[in-house]
Design a protein around this motif. Sequence first.
Motif, short mmCIF file in Angstrom:
data_model
loop_
_atom_site.label_atom_id
_atom_site.label_comp_id
_atom_site.label_asym_id
_atom_site.label_seq_id
_atom_site.Cartn_x
_atom_site.Cartn_y
_atom_site.Cartn_z
N ASP A 1 111.29 -45.66 -58.39
CA ASP A 1 111.40 -44.15 -58.45
C ASP A 1 113.54 -43.81 -58.57
OD1 ASP A 1 112.45 -44.78 -56.03
OD2 ASP A 1 111.23 -43.05 -55.13
N GLU B 1 107.58 -47.87 -57.09
CA GLU B 1 105.96 -47.31 -57.23
C GLU B 1 105.53 -48.36 -57.93
OE1 GLU B 1 106.15 -43.88 -60.17
OE2 GLU B 1 107.84 -43.10 -58.55
N ASP C 1 109.81 -41.38 -67.58
CA ASP C 1 108.74 -40.76 -66.72
C ASP C 1 107.14 -41.20 -66.76
OD1 ASP C 1 107.24 -39.06 -64.66
OD2 ASP C 1 108.13 -37.43 -65.94
N GLU D 1 99.13 -40.65 -63.88
CA GLU D 1 99.86 -39.87 -63.27
C GLU D 1 100.37 -40.42 -62.06
OE1 GLU D 1 94.91 -37.97 -60.75
OE2 GLU D 1 96.88 -37.13 -61.69
N HIS D 2 99.40 -42.08 -62.36
CA HIS D 2 100.09 -42.87 -60.83
C HIS D 2 101.24 -44.27 -61.38
CE1 HIS D 2 96.13 -40.81 -58.23
NE2 HIS D 2 95.86 -41.46 -59.30
N GLY E 1 114.69 -35.20 -60.79
CA GLY E 1 114.19 -33.18 -60.83
C GLY E 1 115.00 -32.15 -60.91
N ASP F 1 105.28 -41.25 -64.86
CA ASP F 1 103.90 -40.55 -64.29
C ASP F 1 104.01 -39.34 -64.04
OD1 ASP F 1 105.68 -40.29 -62.95
OD2 ASP F 1 105.27 -41.20 -61.28
N GLU G 1 111.91 -42.94 -63.86
CA GLU G 1 111.58 -44.10 -62.87
C GLU G 1 112.19 -45.49 -63.52
OE1 GLU G 1 108.97 -41.06 -62.77
OE2 GLU G 1 108.37 -42.69 -63.79
N ASP H 1 106.07 -36.76 -63.51
CA ASP H 1 106.22 -35.62 -62.77
C ASP H 1 106.74 -35.35 -62.89
OD1 ASP H 1 107.95 -38.19 -62.24
OD2 ASP H 1 107.82 -37.91 -60.08
N GLY H 2 107.83 -35.19 -63.93
CA GLY H 2 108.99 -34.67 -64.25
C GLY H 2 110.73 -35.22 -63.75
N ARG H 3 109.64 -36.38 -62.94
CA ARG H 3 111.01 -37.54 -62.82
C ARG H 3 111.25 -38.54 -63.38
NH1 ARG H 3 111.55 -35.84 -56.40
NH2 ARG H 3 112.12 -33.55 -56.57
#
Length: 450
Positions: free
Chosen positions: A436, A442, A415, A101-102, A355, A417, A423, A419-421
């Motif tokens: 990002d 990030e 993606d 998640e990070h 996103g 992490d 990298e 988050d739906g976006r």
Amino acid sequence: MQFSTAGGPFFRHLRMWHAVPASLVAIAVVAYLVLLPADGPRSVAGSPCRPVGPVDSVREDTPADPALDLDLDLDGDGFVDLVHENSDTEDFDVVVVPGTEHGPDHDRTTVLTRDDLGVPDDIQTGDEAWQPTVADLDGDGHADLIVSGAARILWGGPEGPQAGGPHGRVPLPGSGYGTAPVAGDFDGDGHTDLVVFRFSDEAHELVVLKGPFKRSGAPARTVEIPSPVHEGASPVLVAGEANDDHATDLALYGSPWDPPLLFTGGAGTAGGLSKEPERLPEGENVVFGDFDGDGRQDVAIGRSFVDGDDEVGTPHQRGQVSVRYGKEPGKWVTMDGGDYKEGFGTTLAAGDFNGDGCDDLAVQLTKKKEAGDARIEILRGGSGNGLGSKPWRATERSVPGDDGPVDGTLFAVGDWDGDGRAELALFGRDRWWITDGTARDESSFPDISG
């Protein structure tokens, strides 16, 4: 990412302060990058790119591709993993940085060595980083890892490929394979297939290995197709969707004598690919994505005009990106970018960085392909005009070098992490940057090698 260590030291867990940097030179070409082909529109609340009306039915009626849906999530935890294959004249490694998640967690990096993988000493793929192939070859719902020109398989499971777990090898006919096969359902039968280009004194051909695969690695059938490019060319292969049917399509690029070519899948041929490829506009790379959010897949081609040999001068011309939108399959739209001789279009990768439900396009500019100078611009997708929506955003990263700074080049989009976006992953002189898409890091960490 949790890999079991039972049965032997198959995966070696390293912390970054124990790392020995990998001796990578530069990333000349992103081979499978595409590595992340887009799988259609995303339903994002309030998005101008969100498909509405009849487009929703296009999405629902298009079967998922079992090979492409897995992306690069090896352990099935919902996070894409940063995976690269590194080889030179002496060493061979596959490096896995698990997504969290990070973002990529470099403290839990795992390294598979040549001995771990059973890759023969005579298999070399050059001083470059490539993405190995991740696909479900046996249809058990778990991602399998296919590496090197030897096409070695690590079979997946609920927690990913296991240390000391089952192995396989795809029996490729003859010799002359430089990279791992690319995956997709090329005949549209619901099973994952593999395609690889064979380049040897004995044969120049496309080899299609049809699924499902046995645990030994043997395919259901092998089909050999005469090379569609001029003798002496060894093209890059990329799988994706060009016409939104139930079968994966195959693009070839990188031949100095041929334009990019496109084979459509689902054909009534032995290999599932169309008998003759479509000749695409001139260019040096191809990616697939839904850049206008209409639920139909689009094709983008980059043409930088920069020669692969740095001794060859670049013409006084801006680089270009040409796009064919799925709603207008007979029309190409061409955009110029950068300044004259800046190499706009050297490398492309598609992903949704903001996103909004439209894929954006990361475009690398490189004045000299072997010199390591690079910057990346993000062309925003949009529901109105597709790619080119302003503003473009530029990203550039550098590290010191003996002969001057070395810039990070575009390796992959994902993606990491969750988050739906998407990298960007940039690589330069043994260092990774995860950005990002708006020039903000990030994370940044050194490469790790066994």
